[in-house]
Scaffold this motif. Structure first.
Motif, PDB file in Angstrom:
ATOM      1  N   HIS A  44      -7.951   0.713   3.081  1.00  0.00           N
ATOM      2  CA  HIS A  44      -8.130   1.154   1.703  1.00  0.00           C
ATOM      3  C   HIS A  44      -6.955   0.673   0.855  1.00  0.00           C
ATOM      4  N   TYR A  45      -7.250   0.428  -0.417  1.00  0.00           N
ATOM      5  CA  TYR A  45      -6.241  -0.077  -1.351  1.00  0.00           C
ATOM      6  C   TYR A  45      -6.456   0.617  -2.685  1.00  0.00           C
ATOM      7  N   GLY A  46      -5.354   1.049  -3.360  1.00  0.00           N
ATOM      8  CA  GLY A  46      -5.545   1.774  -4.598  1.00  0.00           C
ATOM      9  C   GLY A  46      -4.335   1.792  -5.500  1.00  0.00           C
ATOM     10  N   ALA A  47      -4.211   2.875  -6.271  1.00  0.00           N
ATOM     11  CA  ALA A  47      -3.132   3.027  -7.241  1.00  0.00           C
ATOM     12  C   ALA A  47      -2.706   4.486  -7.273  1.00  0.00           C
ATOM     13  N   LEU A  48      -1.532   4.753  -7.852  1.00  0.00           N
ATOM     14  CA  LEU A  48      -1.028   6.117  -8.005  1.00  0.00           C
ATOM     15  C   LEU A  48      -1.247   6.572  -9.447  1.00  0.00           C
ATOM     16  N   LEU A  49      -1.688   7.820  -9.607  1.00  0.00           N
ATOM     17  CA  LEU A  49      -2.067   8.323 -10.927  1.00  0.00           C
ATOM     18  C   LEU A  49      -1.213   9.509 -11.352  1.00  0.00           C
ATOM     19  N   GLY A  50      -1.185   9.739 -12.662  1.00  0.00           N
ATOM     20  CA  GLY A  50      -0.608  10.946 -13.219  1.00  0.00           C
ATOM     21  C   GLY A  50       0.902  10.983 -13.261  1.00  0.00           C
ATOM     22  N   TYR A  51       1.558   9.824 -13.348  1.00  0.00           N
ATOM     23  CA  TYR A  51       3.020   9.806 -13.356  1.00  0.00           C
ATOM     24  C   TYR A  51       3.536   9.276 -14.688  1.00  0.00           C
ATOM     25  N   LYS A  52       4.708   9.729 -15.070  1.00  0.00           N
ATOM     26  CA  LYS A  52       5.265   9.431 -16.379  1.00  0.00           C
ATOM     27  C   LYS A  52       5.879   8.027 -16.417  1.00  0.00           C
ATOM     28  N   GLU A  53       6.034   7.525 -17.626  1.00  0.00           N
ATOM     29  CA  GLU A  53       6.638   6.204 -17.800  1.00  0.00           C
ATOM     30  C   GLU A  53       8.089   6.182 -17.364  1.00  0.00           C
ATOM     31  N   THR A  54       8.691   7.375 -17.252  1.00  0.00           N
ATOM     32  CA  THR A  54      10.082   7.455 -16.785  1.00  0.00           C
ATOM     33  C   THR A  54      10.186   7.249 -15.276  1.00  0.00           C
ATOM     34  N   ASP A  55       9.055   7.123 -14.606  1.00  0.00           N
ATOM     35  CA  ASP A  55       9.033   6.873 -13.163  1.00  0.00           C
ATOM     36  C   ASP A  55       8.420   5.507 -12.869  1.00  0.00           C
ATOM     37  N   PRO A  56       9.047   4.404 -13.352  1.00  0.00           N
ATOM     38  CA  PRO A  56       8.458   3.071 -13.169  1.00  0.00           C
ATOM     39  C   PRO A  56       8.331   2.684 -11.710  1.00  0.00           C
ATOM     40  N   VAL A  57       9.194   3.254 -10.843  1.00  0.00           N
ATOM     41  CA  VAL A  57       9.135   2.908  -9.425  1.00  0.00           C
ATOM     42  C   VAL A  57       7.775   3.248  -8.830  1.00  0.00           C
ATOM     43  N   ILE A  58       7.217   4.369  -9.259  1.00  0.00           N
ATOM     44  CA  ILE A  58       5.956   4.817  -8.672  1.00  0.00           C
ATOM     45  C   ILE A  58       4.739   4.336  -9.458  1.00  0.00           C
ATOM     46  N   ILE A  59       4.916   4.022 -10.754  1.00  0.00           N
ATOM     47  CA  ILE A  59       3.788   3.566 -11.560  1.00  0.00           C
ATOM     48  C   ILE A  59       3.307   2.188 -11.112  1.00  0.00           C
ATOM     49  N   PHE A  60       4.239   1.282 -10.919  1.00  0.00           N
ATOM     50  CA  PHE A  60       3.866  -0.107 -10.659  1.00  0.00           C
ATOM     51  C   PHE A  60       3.847  -0.409  -9.165  1.00  0.00           C
ATOM     52  N   THR A  61       3.045   0.361  -8.463  1.00  0.00           N
ATOM     53  CA  THR A  61       2.873   0.108  -7.041  1.00  0.00           C
ATOM     54  C   THR A  61       1.443   0.401  -6.646  1.00  0.00           C
ATOM     55  N   ASN A  62       1.031  -0.131  -5.523  1.00  0.00           N
ATOM     56  CA  ASN A  62      -0.333   0.051  -5.046  1.00  0.00           C
ATOM     57  C   ASN A  62      -0.311   0.461  -3.571  1.00  0.00           C
ATOM     58  N   PRO A  63      -0.654   1.709  -3.279  1.00  0.00           N
ATOM     59  CA  PRO A  63      -0.662   2.162  -1.884  1.00  0.00           C
ATOM     60  C   PRO A  63      -1.862   1.602  -1.114  1.00  0.00           C
ATOM     61  N   TYR A  64      -1.705   1.559   0.198  1.00  0.00           N
ATOM     62  CA  TYR A  64      -2.849   1.223   1.054  1.00  0.00           C
ATOM     63  C   TYR A  64      -2.829   2.147   2.262  1.00  0.00           C
ATOM     64  N   SER A  65      -3.986   2.258   2.898  1.00  0.00           N
ATOM     65  CA  SER A  65      -4.097   3.132   4.068  1.00  0.00           C
ATOM     66  C   SER A  65      -4.987   2.496   5.117  1.00  0.00           C
ATOM     67  N   ILE A  66      -4.812   2.969   6.350  1.00  0.00           N
ATOM     68  CA  ILE A  66      -5.649   2.579   7.485  1.00  0.00           C
ATOM     69  C   ILE A  66      -6.183   3.857   8.115  1.00  0.00           C
ATOM     70  N   ASP A  67      -7.502   3.956   8.275  1.00  0.00           N
ATOM     71  CA  ASP A  67      -8.138   5.163   8.794  1.00  0.00           C
ATOM     72  C   ASP A  67      -8.899   4.884  10.083  1.00  0.00           C
ATOM     73  N   LEU A  68      -8.811   5.842  11.013  1.00  0.00           N
ATOM     74  CA  LEU A  68      -9.656   5.872  12.201  1.00  0.00           C
ATOM     75  C   LEU A  68     -10.394   7.196  12.201  1.00  0.00           C
ATOM     76  N   SER A  69     -11.716   7.158  12.418  1.00  0.00           N
ATOM     77  CA  SER A  69     -12.515   8.376  12.306  1.00  0.00           C
ATOM     78  C   SER A  69     -13.466   8.538  13.486  1.00  0.00           C
ATOM     79  N   LEU A  70     -13.588   9.777  13.919  1.00  0.00           N
ATOM     80  CA  LEU A  70     -14.575  10.183  14.923  1.00  0.00           C
ATOM     81  C   LEU A  70     -15.589  11.067  14.210  1.00  0.00           C
ATOM     82  N   ARG A  71     -16.861  10.710  14.288  1.00  0.00           N
ATOM     83  CA  ARG A  71     -17.893  11.392  13.513  1.00  0.00           C
ATOM     84  C   ARG A  71     -18.971  11.956  14.450  1.00  0.00           C
ATOM     85  N   LYS A  72     -19.293  13.247  14.272  1.00  0.00           N
ATOM     86  CA  LYS A  72     -20.387  13.869  15.020  1.00  0.00           C
ATOM     87  C   LYS A  72     -21.587  14.032  14.087  1.00  0.00           C
ATOM     88  N   HIS A  73     -22.720  13.491  14.513  1.00  0.00           N
ATOM     89  CA  HIS A  73     -23.924  13.520  13.691  1.00  0.00           C
ATOM     90  C   HIS A  73     -24.757  14.749  14.038  1.00  0.00           C
TER      91      HIS A  73
END
Length: 372
Positions: A44-73
């Motif tokens: 997964h690839y995305g963005a961080l939301l809801g942060y102020k312009e005084t926090d440029p370190v966190i505004i201009f970045t894009n997080p990613y994640s890796i998921d493993l899932s076990l699903r019971k139907h």
């Protein structure tokens, strides 16, 4: 460093067990016990939301994640499975990288989810997923060493997530997934500051289904079985931190409400909440307002109206409360509660509830209750 290494080892071992189970599942005949499982991996690839312009370190970045899932139907063994159009129960392990290694580091989460089918056909499915869990963060706020991290101030936080996923069956056993999800991490004021992490993500992945569930999908047509109303009493304990250098304060609650089933899905709840909130005096300290600690009235009383959605033994609680006795007002006189209850027996339950003031979490409450 030792704690971080241990977390990575546990995560990798869990992933190894997960992949081993995947390889062995092809050799297991699940038709004998009528349990059907599938295994998924996604990025997964995305963005961080809801942060102020005084926090440029966190505004201009894009997080990613890796998921493993076990699903019971589900296959309709229980009535609630038919009521909700045969949902799936999923357990997931996830790795997150915020792209800010010095201030925010990485995170690892374990979550449990329900997946509800919105559209079903031979080749395509659309699922709505909602889940909760815990997340471990490798970096957190420190006044001297890491003052820019205003989002994470505890090692362990709560994880809330929701997603919309599209499945396309490439073969009978291999499924292509595309998803849009939203994640929220927060410690519910167990630590200060508590801005939390909010981020939308788009993802793609694959699912392996060793054996297709043998189900004749039918809607539940039975009417409401239990029409009687019940009186419920629950007792709760919450922990809250107001100041960075402060101790954690206890908040005791008693809730009394009458619940009346209105459909086979839910009940309407009408009642009262009583609070004994030991953190109130420190709100004066936080705001720099003079006040005598011996004169603080820690009691609060509110009227409540809400509903509980039934999913098997799980109850999903949504309530609104209006204070009728609030001697010290630091927030609105209206609040909301969102929670999960697990009914151990028909008349006894345990649960966790988050109390919120219009989008801002006040605290997480752990409850035990009895229904009469």
């Amino acid at each position: 460093m030792k704690v971080l290494l241990s977390v990575k080892i546990v995560f990798l071992v869990s992933a190894f067990i997960f992949i081993s189970a995947l390889s062995l599942s092809a050799q297991v005949d699940t038709s004998r016990d009528k349990n059907y499982f599938s295994y998924s991996g996604s990025i997964h690839y995305g963005a961080l939301l809801g942060y102020k312009e005084t926090d440029p370190v966190i505004i201009f970045t894009n997080p990613y994640s890796i998921d493993l899932s076990l699903r019971k139907h589900s296959i309709g063994k229980k009535r609630w499975e038919k009521i909700y159009n045969y949902p799936s129960t999923t357990f997931s392990l996830s790795y997150y990288n915020y792209g800010i290694p010095r201030e925010y580091g990485e995170a690892y989460s374990a979550t449990g989810s329900y997946e509800f089918n919105l559209f079903r056909s031979e080749k395509r499915n659309i699922w709505l997923t909602t889940g909760i869990g815990l997340v471990y963060s490798t970096h957190k706020f420190h006044a001297e060493n890491n003052p820019f991290n205003k989002a994470i101030s505890t090692d362990i936080s709560y994880a809330l997530q929701g997603s919309l996923r599209y499945d396309y069956n490439l073969t009978e056993k291999v499924i292509l997934n595309a998803s849009f999800s939203f994640k929220h991490f927060s410690n519910a004021t167990l630590g200060i500051p508590n801005n939390g992490m909010n981020f939308p993500l788009v993802g793609i992945g694959m699912t392996y289904l060793p054996k297709k569930p043998e189900v004749n999908y039918k809607k539940d047509t039975l009417k409401l079985l239990d029409k009687a109303g019940h009186l419920t009493v629950s007792y709760g304990l919450a922990l809250k931190k107001v100041l960075q250098i402060d101790d954690i304060h206890k908040i005791f609650t008693i809730s009394l409400y009458y619940d009346k089933p209105v459909t086979k899905y839910n009940s309407i709840l009408l009642g009262i909440d009583a609070f004994y909130n030991k953190s109130l005096y420190y709100e004066y300290v936080k705001k720099g307002l003079p006040y005598d600690e011996t004169k603080v009235d820690y009691r609060q009383l509110a009227l409540t109206l809400g509903q509980e959605l039934f999913i098997g033994r799980i109850g999903v609680l949504v309530q609104g409360g209006l204070f009728v006795y609030q001697p010290h007002r630091f927030e609105s006189n209206f609040y909301q509660k969102y929670g999960i209850k697990y009914h151990i027996t028909k008349d006894f339950f345990l649960g966790s509830i988050v109390k919120v003031y219009t989008g801002t979490a006040d605290y997480m409450e752990w409850v035990a209750g009895i229904r009469f």
